[in-house]
Design an enzyme around this catalytic site. Structure first.
Site, PDB file in Angstrom:
ATOM      1  N   SER A  16       0.842  -1.212   0.000  1.00 25.91           N
ATOM      2  CA  SER A  16       0.000   0.000   0.000  1.00 25.91           C
ATOM      3  C   SER A  16       0.872   1.254   0.000  1.00 25.91           C
ATOM      4  CB  SER A  16      -0.976   0.005   1.182  1.00 25.91           C
ATOM      5  OG  SER A  16      -0.313   0.217   2.406  1.00 25.91           O
ATOM      6  N   ASN A  17       2.016   1.210   0.683  1.00 28.09           N
ATOM      7  CA  ASN A  17       2.926   2.368   0.646  1.00 28.09           C
ATOM      8  C   ASN A  17       3.505   2.551  -0.754  1.00 28.09           C
ATOM      9  OD1 ASN A  17       3.441   3.755   3.400  1.00 28.09           O
ATOM     10  ND2 ASN A  17       3.276   1.576   3.890  1.00 28.09           N
ATOM     11  N   ILE A  96      19.037  -5.139   5.599  1.00 29.39           N
ATOM     12  CA  ILE A  96      19.950  -4.778   4.511  1.00 29.39           C
ATOM     13  C   ILE A  96      21.378  -5.112   4.957  1.00 29.39           C
ATOM     14  CG2 ILE A  96      20.839  -2.839   3.149  1.00 29.39           C
ATOM     15  CD1 ILE A  96      17.946  -3.492   2.437  1.00 29.39           C
ATOM     16  N   HIS A 112       8.679   2.571   9.554  1.00 28.84           N
ATOM     17  CA  HIS A 112       8.420   1.547  10.570  1.00 28.84           C
ATOM     18  C   HIS A 112       7.181   1.950  11.378  1.00 28.84           C
ATOM     19  CE1 HIS A 112       9.402  -1.731  13.271  1.00 28.84           C
ATOM     20  NE2 HIS A 112       9.098  -0.930  14.267  1.00 28.84           N
TER      21      HIS A 112
HETATM   22  C1  GRF Z   1       4.064  -0.737   6.937  1.00 33.62           C
HETATM   23  O1  GRF Z   1       3.306  -0.700   8.110  1.00 33.62           O
HETATM   24  C2  GRF Z   1       5.481  -0.321   7.184  1.00 33.62           C
HETATM   25  O2  GRF Z   1       5.609   0.604   8.227  1.00 33.62           O
HETATM   26  C3  GRF Z   1       6.137  -1.618   7.572  1.00 33.62           C
HETATM   27  O3  GRF Z   1       5.534  -2.587   6.765  1.00 33.62           O
HETATM   28  C4  GRF Z   1       4.222  -2.158   6.423  1.00 33.62           C
HETATM   29  C5  GRF Z   1       4.098  -2.240   4.926  1.00 33.62           C
HETATM   30  O4  GRF Z   1       2.779  -2.041   4.509  1.00 33.62           O
HETATM   31  N1  GRF Z   1       7.568  -1.529   7.433  1.00 33.62           N
HETATM   32  P1  GRF Z   1       2.428  -2.023   2.947  1.00 33.62           P
HETATM   33  O5  GRF Z   1       2.975  -3.318   2.360  1.00 33.62           O
HETATM   34  O6  GRF Z   1       3.083  -0.828   2.346  1.00 33.62           O
HETATM   35  O7  GRF Z   1       0.952  -1.977   2.873  1.00 33.62           O
END
Ligand code: GRF
Length: 195
Positions: A16-17, A96, A112
């Site tokens: 989603s990000n 990493i 995070h």
């Molecule tokens: C997010 O909550 C991010 O903070 C963590 O993993 C999750 C990824 O979510 N590192 P998405 O795959 O972007 O929906």
């Protein structure tokens, strides 16, 4: 014409990000170009999202390589071929290693779902709920060799929905989707290009 900052997004999950960042690049809100999405999980939903947005997907399973170093050297070769300047982790569930850290010093960013240094590592939201905290949040930070330990770039607080990880995760995601693009935009503006 000033060329856009070239980034690679690393993701292992839903993406989603990724989707929000891709839209922000396309709509000019984030002055960057996504060269590729790198995933260590070929079956993850981010692959589907990336294909729909016609961004190159590089799916490499670490277990197909003899060592972590060999895995990262292959990733690095592809990043260099594409002229990638920054690595943006968006739900990438792997530490990493030295090869990529040396090639991209202070040029790897992570998001995070907690107010670091509280609740690093896996299931940060579950950890927050288990501890009974009332407020948790989101941290964007530079990546170093530790687990969620690098210099903090931005944070935002999110109220915990008592005992409800799913609702809390929803609130956290909503904040992440705003904070990440804003922080990256400021970062890319403030650090000179490598090309
Ligand atoms: C997010 O909550 C991010 O903070 C963590 O993993 C999750 C990824 O979510 N590192 P998405 O795959 O972007 O929906």
């Amino acid at each position: 014409m000033i060329s856009k900052t070239k980034i690679a997004i690393f993701a292992s999950g839903s993406g989603s990000n990724y989707e929000v960042l891709e839209r922000a690049c396309r709509e000019g809100e984030l002055d960057a170009e996504i060269a590729l999405v790198m995933t260590d999980k070929p079956a993850s939903f981010v692959v589907e999202r990336a294909r729909q947005t016609e961004i190159r997907v590089v799916a490499l399973e670490p277990k197909a390589f003899p060592t972590k170093r060999a895995f990262e050297e292959t990733v690095l070769r592809i990043l260099r071929e594409e002229g990638v300047e920054w690595i943006v982790l968006a739900g990438y569930m792997r530490l990493i290693g030295p090869t990529l850290l040396a090639a991209y010093p202070s040029r790897i960013v992570n998001i995070h779902p907690s107010l670091l240094p509280a609740f690093p590592g896996k299931d940060a939201i579950g950890q927050a709920i288990a501890h009974g905290v009332k407020v948790t949040g989101v941290t964007v930070h530079l990546v170093d060799e530790g687990m969620d330990t690098g210099p903090i770039l931005a944070q935002a607080a999110v109220s915990v929905v008592e005992g409800d990880a799913a609702m809390t995760a929803q609130s956290i995601h909503a904040v992440e989707h705003i904070l990440y693009k804003e922080t990256l935009q400021n970062l890319f503006k403030s650090v000179p290009a490598t090309r």
